[in-house]
Motif scaffolding. Structure first.
Motif, short mmCIF file in Angstrom:
data_model
loop_
_atom_site.label_atom_id
_atom_site.label_comp_id
_atom_site.label_asym_id
_atom_site.label_seq_id
_atom_site.Cartn_x
_atom_site.Cartn_y
_atom_site.Cartn_z
N SER A 57 0.69 -1.63 0.00
CA SER A 57 0.17 -0.02 -0.24
C SER A 57 0.74 1.55 -0.12
O SER A 57 0.99 2.39 0.03
CB SER A 57 -1.39 -0.12 1.56
OG SER A 57 -0.25 0.28 3.05
N LYS A 58 2.35 1.04 0.34
CA LYS A 58 3.08 2.69 -0.06
C LYS A 58 3.49 2.99 -1.14
O LYS A 58 2.74 2.31 -2.14
CB LYS A 58 3.96 1.60 1.15
CG LYS A 58 4.26 1.34 2.65
CD LYS A 58 3.53 1.98 3.22
CE LYS A 58 3.08 1.86 4.70
NZ LYS A 58 2.25 2.31 5.01
N SER A 59 3.79 4.60 -0.96
CA SER A 59 3.14 4.69 -2.45
C SER A 59 4.32 4.84 -2.73
O SER A 59 4.79 5.24 -4.55
CB SER A 59 3.62 6.38 -1.72
OG SER A 59 4.61 7.42 -1.09
N THR A 60 6.55 4.63 -2.00
CA THR A 60 7.27 4.21 -3.18
C THR A 60 7.78 2.71 -2.70
O THR A 60 7.28 2.21 -1.38
CB THR A 60 8.24 4.80 -2.32
OG1 THR A 60 8.62 4.72 -1.13
CG2 THR A 60 7.72 6.79 -2.84
N ASN A 61 8.75 2.14 -3.65
CA ASN A 61 9.30 0.99 -3.84
C ASN A 61 10.45 0.81 -2.36
O ASN A 61 10.37 0.06 -2.07
CB ASN A 61 9.46 0.61 -4.95
CG ASN A 61 9.18 0.05 -6.10
OD1 ASN A 61 8.40 0.03 -5.34
ND2 ASN A 61 9.39 0.36 -7.08
N LYS A 62 11.22 2.07 -2.05
CA LYS A 62 11.64 1.88 -0.99
C LYS A 62 11.17 1.94 0.36
O LYS A 62 11.07 0.72 0.90
CB LYS A 62 12.64 3.63 -0.68
CG LYS A 62 13.10 3.75 0.81
CD LYS A 62 13.43 5.31 -0.30
CE LYS A 62 14.74 5.26 0.84
NZ LYS A 62 15.30 6.56 1.61
N HIS A 63 10.15 2.79 0.76
CA HIS A 63 9.00 2.38 1.67
C HIS A 63 8.84 0.28 2.06
O HIS A 63 8.41 0.11 2.28
CB HIS A 63 7.63 2.99 1.77
CG HIS A 63 7.58 4.41 2.17
ND1 HIS A 63 7.90 5.34 1.02
CD2 HIS A 63 8.74 5.07 2.96
CE1 HIS A 63 8.60 6.50 2.38
NE2 HIS A 63 8.70 6.62 3.15
N PHE A 64 7.97 0.37 0.16
CA PHE A 64 7.96 -1.24 0.47
C PHE A 64 8.78 -2.43 0.71
O PHE A 64 8.59 -3.07 1.78
CB PHE A 64 7.43 -0.96 -1.29
CG PHE A 64 6.61 -2.65 -1.01
CD1 PHE A 64 5.89 -3.58 -0.51
CD2 PHE A 64 5.98 -2.99 -2.70
CE1 PHE A 64 5.40 -4.97 -1.01
CE2 PHE A 64 5.13 -4.18 -2.85
CZ PHE A 64 5.06 -5.11 -2.16
N LYS A 65 9.83 -1.42 0.03
CA LYS A 65 11.04 -2.92 0.55
C LYS A 65 11.12 -2.63 2.58
O LYS A 65 11.41 -3.66 2.04
CB LYS A 65 12.21 -1.79 0.10
CG LYS A 65 12.42 -2.19 -0.86
CD LYS A 65 14.33 -2.09 -1.85
CE LYS A 65 14.56 -2.93 -3.25
NZ LYS A 65 15.59 -2.02 -4.16
N LYS A 66 10.68 -1.56 3.47
CA LYS A 66 10.74 -2.10 4.62
C LYS A 66 10.23 -2.85 5.34
O LYS A 66 10.24 -4.32 5.71
CB LYS A 66 10.87 -0.40 4.65
CG LYS A 66 10.79 -0.23 6.23
CD LYS A 66 11.80 -0.61 7.23
CE LYS A 66 12.13 -1.21 8.45
NZ LYS A 66 13.24 -1.96 9.26
N PHE A 67 8.87 -2.79 4.58
CA PHE A 67 8.09 -3.94 5.19
C PHE A 67 7.95 -5.50 4.00
O PHE A 67 8.48 -5.98 5.28
CB PHE A 67 5.90 -3.60 4.12
CG PHE A 67 5.80 -2.86 4.84
CD1 PHE A 67 5.94 -2.22 6.58
CD2 PHE A 67 6.04 -0.85 5.26
CE1 PHE A 67 5.14 -1.55 6.75
CE2 PHE A 67 5.61 -0.27 5.39
CZ PHE A 67 5.00 -0.62 6.88
N LEU A 68 9.17 -5.36 3.21
CA LEU A 68 9.20 -6.62 2.90
C LEU A 68 10.30 -7.32 3.39
O LEU A 68 10.30 -8.36 4.28
CB LEU A 68 10.03 -6.47 1.14
CG LEU A 68 9.04 -6.38 0.43
CD1 LEU A 68 9.01 -5.67 -1.04
CD2 LEU A 68 7.63 -7.43 0.23
N GLU A 69 11.56 -6.39 4.57
CA GLU A 69 12.56 -6.73 5.19
C GLU A 69 12.04 -7.57 6.44
O GLU A 69 12.26 -8.48 6.61
CB GLU A 69 13.44 -5.40 5.41
CG GLU A 69 14.39 -4.79 4.60
CD GLU A 69 15.30 -3.70 4.66
OE1 GLU A 69 14.58 -3.23 5.52
OE2 GLU A 69 15.76 -3.30 3.50
N ASN A 70 10.72 -6.77 7.19
CA ASN A 70 10.40 -6.78 8.34
C ASN A 70 9.52 -8.73 7.85
O ASN A 70 9.41 -9.66 8.31
CB ASN A 70 9.29 -6.19 8.72
CG ASN A 70 9.76 -4.49 8.85
OD1 ASN A 70 10.75 -5.06 9.05
ND2 ASN A 70 8.57 -3.68 9.51
#
Length: 119
Positions: A57-70
């Motif tokens: 749901s995040k607006s950038t892939n950078k933010h998406f990656k943080k959740f993928l790291e989690n």
């Protein structure tokens, strides 16, 4: 960045299957593990696809990656708990190997997905 539909992501689909595997597996654990390993394993399993969904749901892939790291962290945590379950003789060697292969595959898939996201 166009947002991802998490329900169409293979990493989410496979992670959801793992949740079912985890719940089924822990049903056979001793009652003494109810608030320990059972709870921890199932919360970790649920965390994997949940973080993928939230991150999508995040607006950038950078933010998406943080959740993928989690999500990846939860996958490694679940693998550790699987090892503990095997070491405590709560599961058979065959079941351990089956689920270890499954979690390793999910870890690889999440890592590859992260590598292919452009910042």
């Amino acid at each position: 960045m166009a947002r991802h539909n998490f329900k169409k992501l293979k990493i989410w689909e496979e992670s959801i299957k793992l949740v079912g595997n985890s719940y089924q597996l822990t049903k056979s654990f001793p009652e003494s593990e109810k608030f320990n390993l059972i709870s921890q394993m199932n919360r970790c399993a649920v965390s994997i696809p949940s973080n993928i969904a939230e991150g999508s749901s995040k607006s950038t892939n950078k933010h998406f990656k943080k959740f993928l790291e989690n999500s990846l962290g939860s996958a490694f945590e679940w693998e550790t708990q699987l090892i503990v379950s095997y070491n405590e003789s709560y599961i058979s060697k065959e079941k351990f190997e089956e689920l270890e292969n499954k979690i390793l595959q999910i870890q690889k898939m999440i890592g590859s997905f992260m590598d292919n996201l452009n910042d």
